[in-house]
Design a protein around this motif. Structure first.
Motif, mmCIF file in Angstrom:
data_model
loop_
_atom_site.group_PDB
_atom_site.id
_atom_site.type_symbol
_atom_site.label_atom_id
_atom_site.label_comp_id
_atom_site.label_asym_id
_atom_site.label_seq_id
_atom_site.Cartn_x
_atom_site.Cartn_y
_atom_site.Cartn_z
ATOM 1 N N SER A 62 0.803 -1.231 0.000
ATOM 2 C CA SER A 62 0.000 0.000 0.000
ATOM 3 C C SER A 62 0.835 1.279 0.000
ATOM 4 O O SER A 62 0.378 2.319 -0.461
ATOM 5 C CB SER A 62 -0.935 -0.003 1.200
ATOM 6 O OG SER A 62 -0.161 0.067 2.374
ATOM 7 N N GLY A 63 2.040 1.207 0.528
ATOM 8 C CA GLY A 63 2.936 2.363 0.402
ATOM 9 C C GLY A 63 2.596 3.548 1.289
ATOM 10 O O GLY A 63 2.874 4.694 0.933
ATOM 11 N N THR A 64 2.019 3.285 2.462
ATOM 12 C CA THR A 64 1.726 4.425 3.336
ATOM 13 C C THR A 64 3.017 5.021 3.906
ATOM 14 O O THR A 64 3.088 6.230 4.135
ATOM 15 C CB THR A 64 0.766 4.038 4.479
ATOM 16 O OG1 THR A 64 1.327 2.970 5.241
ATOM 17 C CG2 THR A 64 -0.594 3.634 3.949
ATOM 18 N N ASN A 65 4.024 4.194 4.117
ATOM 19 C CA ASN A 65 5.312 4.759 4.554
ATOM 20 C C ASN A 65 5.940 5.585 3.432
ATOM 21 O O ASN A 65 6.501 6.654 3.691
ATOM 22 C CB ASN A 65 6.275 3.658 4.998
ATOM 23 C CG ASN A 65 6.046 3.270 6.446
ATOM 24 O OD1 ASN A 65 6.483 3.966 7.354
ATOM 25 N ND2 ASN A 65 5.329 2.183 6.659
ATOM 26 N N PRO A 73 7.924 -4.048 11.650
ATOM 27 C CA PRO A 73 6.908 -3.777 12.665
ATOM 28 C C PRO A 73 7.026 -4.622 13.933
ATOM 29 O O PRO A 73 6.135 -5.400 14.266
ATOM 30 C CB PRO A 73 5.606 -4.071 11.911
ATOM 31 C CG PRO A 73 5.975 -5.120 10.929
ATOM 32 C CD PRO A 73 7.403 -4.845 10.538
ATOM 33 N N GLN A 133 1.759 2.113 13.041
ATOM 34 C CA GLN A 133 2.066 2.765 11.765
ATOM 35 C C GLN A 133 2.098 4.285 11.885
ATOM 36 O O GLN A 133 2.908 4.937 11.235
ATOM 37 C CB GLN A 133 1.087 2.307 10.686
ATOM 38 C CG GLN A 133 1.493 0.914 10.177
ATOM 39 C CD GLN A 133 0.448 0.220 9.340
ATOM 40 O OE1 GLN A 133 -0.673 0.707 9.212
ATOM 41 N NE2 GLN A 133 0.794 -0.937 8.802
ATOM 42 N N GLU A 160 5.437 4.937 12.778
ATOM 43 C CA GLU A 160 6.373 4.712 11.662
ATOM 44 C C GLU A 160 6.475 5.946 10.773
ATOM 45 O O GLU A 160 7.556 6.300 10.311
ATOM 46 C CB GLU A 160 5.903 3.519 10.817
ATOM 47 C CG GLU A 160 6.009 2.189 11.540
ATOM 48 C CD GLU A 160 5.726 1.003 10.622
ATOM 49 O OE1 GLU A 160 4.912 1.133 9.693
ATOM 50 O OE2 GLU A 160 6.344 -0.063 10.854
ATOM 51 N N ILE A 167 12.265 -0.818 7.661
ATOM 52 C CA ILE A 167 11.397 -0.608 8.824
ATOM 53 C C ILE A 167 10.648 -1.912 9.072
ATOM 54 O O ILE A 167 10.063 -2.485 8.156
ATOM 55 C CB ILE A 167 10.457 0.601 8.616
ATOM 56 C CG1 ILE A 167 9.752 0.947 9.928
ATOM 57 C CG2 ILE A 167 9.443 0.386 7.485
ATOM 58 C CD1 ILE A 167 9.240 2.378 9.985
HETATM 59 C C1 GRF Z 1 4.872 -1.228 7.497
HETATM 60 O O1 GRF Z 1 4.035 -1.169 8.584
HETATM 61 C C2 GRF Z 1 6.253 -1.718 7.854
HETATM 62 O O2 GRF Z 1 6.454 -1.860 9.211
HETATM 63 C C3 GRF Z 1 6.367 -3.077 7.230
HETATM 64 O O3 GRF Z 1 5.411 -3.157 6.233
HETATM 65 C C4 GRF Z 1 4.400 -2.174 6.414
HETATM 66 C C5 GRF Z 1 4.253 -1.524 5.090
HETATM 67 O O4 GRF Z 1 3.151 -0.718 4.986
HETATM 68 N N1 GRF Z 1 7.715 -3.312 6.795
HETATM 69 P P1 GRF Z 1 3.057 0.344 3.811
HETATM 70 O O5 GRF Z 1 3.222 -0.411 2.493
HETATM 71 O O6 GRF Z 1 4.137 1.360 4.010
HETATM 72 O O7 GRF Z 1 1.681 0.915 3.928
#
Ligand code: GRF
Length: 219
Positions: free
Chosen positions: A19-22, A118, A179, A182, A116
């Motif tokens: 999903s790429g929220t980070n 979790p 998150q 994060e 990263i």
């Molecule tokens: C994050 O919560 C991270 O801890 C793990 O994968 C998840 C990725 O989420 N490595 P997103 O793709 O950034 O939404």
């Protein structure tokens, strides 16, 4: 003088699978607070990753290296190294990238890869950390930013975020809180690296010239 003060932004490749929220948090930080990196490419092993759309919306180049279109993991990993070498980034950010990197990848880009994960490493390496922690008696869960070495989820830790586990938490509610942390923590660490304050030397994380021996935890 720090790199960012000179106005230069370090070239960065972000690897995603989902999903790429980070990724979004990092893009927002670049746009809103001048995080001194330039994302030269977002690479996904999954053609349907929503993070690709986020990158396109931000006018960032995307590359799909579709895991399923390769005969095996070894060939996929070779192509991945080759493609990233062509981009020649100063930093590689793993943001929800769900494949295990090859030893070759880790050696080729040694000291330049951040991940990263979790959990409060070294606890809960690997997958399903939320389910596992909720079955435990742990008081806290969280997330860790670390340098990547060939051993999975074992590289030198830079920073952790933690939150107290509540009595009625389920994997989703806990993940949501973790998150949020994060999104604060990952850009902070990327900034430290981009400004030249953070390095990995001899498999140790070094901040402002000193080894990080006691992990800093934010909450
Ligand atoms: C994050 O919560 C991270 O801890 C793990 O994968 C998840 C990725 O989420 N490595 P997103 O793709 O950034 O939404």
């Amino acid at each position: 003088m720090k790199k960012s003060e000179m106005g230069s932004r370090i070239s960065t490749v972000v690897l995603i699978s989902g999903s790429g929220t980070n990724l979004q948090a990092i893009i927002d930080e670049i746009n809103q607070h001048q995080l001194p990196i330039e994302i030269i490419s977002v690479v996904s092993d999954n053609p349907n990753a929503y993070g690709l759309k986020r990158a396109e919306k931000a006018n960032i180049k995307t590359q799909i290296i579709n895991y399923d279109s390769f005969p095996d993991r070894i060939i996929f990993n070779k192509i991945l190294v080759q493609k990233i070498k062509e981009s020649n980034p100063e930093l590689i950010v793993l943001a929800g990238y769900m494949r295990i990197l090859s030893d070759e990848f880790c050696h080729q880009f040694k000291g330049k890869i951040l991940n990263i994960h979790p959990s409060l490493l070294p606890k809960y390496q690997g997958l399903n950390t939320y389910d596992r922690v909720l079955k435990s008696t742990d008081e806290y869960h969280g997330s860790t930013v670390h340098f990547v070495i060939p051993e999975l989820d074992s590289g030198p830790i830079v920073l952790q975020y933690r939150t107290k586990i509540k009595p009625h938490d389920n994997p989703n509610s806990l993940a949501k809180r973790v998150q949020q942390g994060e999104y604060l923590m990952y850009p902070m660490v990327i900034k430290m690296f981009a400004e030249g304050a953070l390095r990995m030397v001899d498999n140790q994380a070094i901040f402002n010239g000193k080894p990080i021996t006691k992990v800093r935890i934010i909450e």
